[in-house]
Design an enzyme around this catalytic site. Structure first.
Site, PDB file in Angstrom:
ATOM      1  N   ASP A 170       0.865  -1.164   0.000  1.00 47.60           N
ATOM      2  CA  ASP A 170       0.000   0.000   0.000  1.00 47.60           C
ATOM      3  C   ASP A 170       0.912   1.228   0.000  1.00 47.60           C
ATOM      4  O   ASP A 170       2.102   1.139   0.322  1.00 47.60           O
ATOM      5  CB  ASP A 170      -0.894  -0.032   1.248  1.00 47.60           C
ATOM      6  CG  ASP A 170      -1.825   1.165   1.330  1.00 47.60           C
ATOM      7  OD1 ASP A 170      -2.273   1.650   0.275  1.00 47.60           O
ATOM      8  OD2 ASP A 170      -2.080   1.623   2.458  1.00 47.60           O
ATOM      9  N   GLY A 171       0.342   2.390  -0.323  1.00 44.89           N
ATOM     10  CA  GLY A 171       1.151   3.593  -0.378  1.00 44.89           C
ATOM     11  C   GLY A 171       1.161   4.386   0.908  1.00 44.89           C
ATOM     12  O   GLY A 171       2.109   4.318   1.708  1.00 44.89           O
TER      13      GLY A 171
END
Length: 308
Positions: A170-171
């Site tokens: 995920d970012g």
């Protein structure tokens, strides 16, 4: 408190990728852990000694571990990969774990057995770039000490078909800081998109997994791009126009992400299955639980959505 047993030979290379993993993430210790919680330490100790020649079945992170260690046979010029075992077992009860490591042919030689004490104290001395554990408290302590760490959730993903090591991130609040996620959480999606558009040229701050991504990329870059044994993916709820800031940040960091999936809030699980992730890291527990139906997944308890 009992004194931990630490097995740590000398000469750790600075350029190697080091992954510390708990025994419950590496092997299926569900039955014996349930016995410990039900009947206590003495019953657990007797059980493990009585069964120390019974091979433990692979756990959630076993396939990942095997692929990590297999990288060492690909090129003598590439940085080495080392997997360290960290366990709350004692050296006595940990004999079954080492017997199982030998049976499965895993090249793991360094370990710490802490007799019930937190294992996170040894993550930094071993120089770990990543810590994977089934114990959320140990993970939280490692994160607080500045080490990329995730709590491995139980899962039964289908066996992957790719020989490549495939890792998905995920970012926000994982690779990047949680500044943008905080805006979305506190001010809403419209404000988030407005601010991300205004700040498209400003790099995002690094999150808890930035260092691990950099170490992974150093290893990946030692191989030809067309034949790399590692493939990475960014799998994020962001969508256009919030994509630009992410791309420019990764470009500034000088790392390559092979695939970038901007899903705009779509369920990540099917995309992770299509990518063939050996593991996925996300700060949102609900995303990790959903992903664990398809792939191995780790919860990163960092950022605004894990506060309080």
């Amino acid at each position: 408190m009992a004194t931990p047993n630490v097995h740590a030979p000398e000469s750790v290379r600075d350029d190697r990728l080091v992954v510390a993993i708990s025994s419950r993430a590496l092997f299926d210790l569900g039955d014996s852990h349930a016995l410990f919680e039900r009947e206590g330490l003495d019953a657990y100790r007797r059980y493990q000694i009585e069964h120390e020649n019974d091979v433990l079945a692979p756990g959630v992170a076993f396939p990942l571990t095997r692929k990590l260690l297999a990288l060492n046979s690909r090129s003598p010029a590439a940085p080495r990969v080392e997997v360290i075992l960290l366990s709350r077992n004692s050296g006595d009860t940990g004999l079954r774990i080492f017997n199982s490591i030998k049976h499965h042919g895993l090249d793991i030689v360094r370990a710490a057995f802490t007799s019930g004490a937190p294992t996170s104290e040894y993550v930094q001395p071993f120089g770990a770039d990543l810590f994977l554990s089934a114990n959320a408290d140990d993970v939280a302590r490692a994160l607080a000490a500045g080490v990329a760490a995730a709590t491995i959730l139980p899962s039964h993903p289908a066996a992957g078909t790719s020989e490549q090591l495939r890792i998905a991130f995920d970012g926000d609040a994982v690779l990047f800081g949680d500044e943008s996620e905080r805006v979305s959480h506190e001010q809403g999606l419209e404000a988030f998109h407005r601010i991300e558009t205004e700040r498209a040229g400003e790099p995002l701050a690094g999150g808890p997994f930035r260092g691990f991504l950099a170490a992974l990329y150093r290893l990946q870059a030692a191989f030809p791009a067309e034949d790399a044994p590692i493939r990475t993916a960014l799998v994020t709820a962001r969508s256009a126009p919030a994509h630009e800031r992410v791309i420019r940040t990764l470009r500034l960091w000088g790392v390559r992400i092979d695939e970038a999936l901007f899903l705009g809030g779509r369920d990540k699980g099917p995309f992770l299955k299509a990518f063939g992730a050996d593991i996925f890291f996300d700060d949102l527990r609900a995303n990790v639980e959903s992903a664990s139906l398809h792939v191995a997944a780790g919860h990163v308890p960092h950022g605004v959505r894990n506060a309080g």
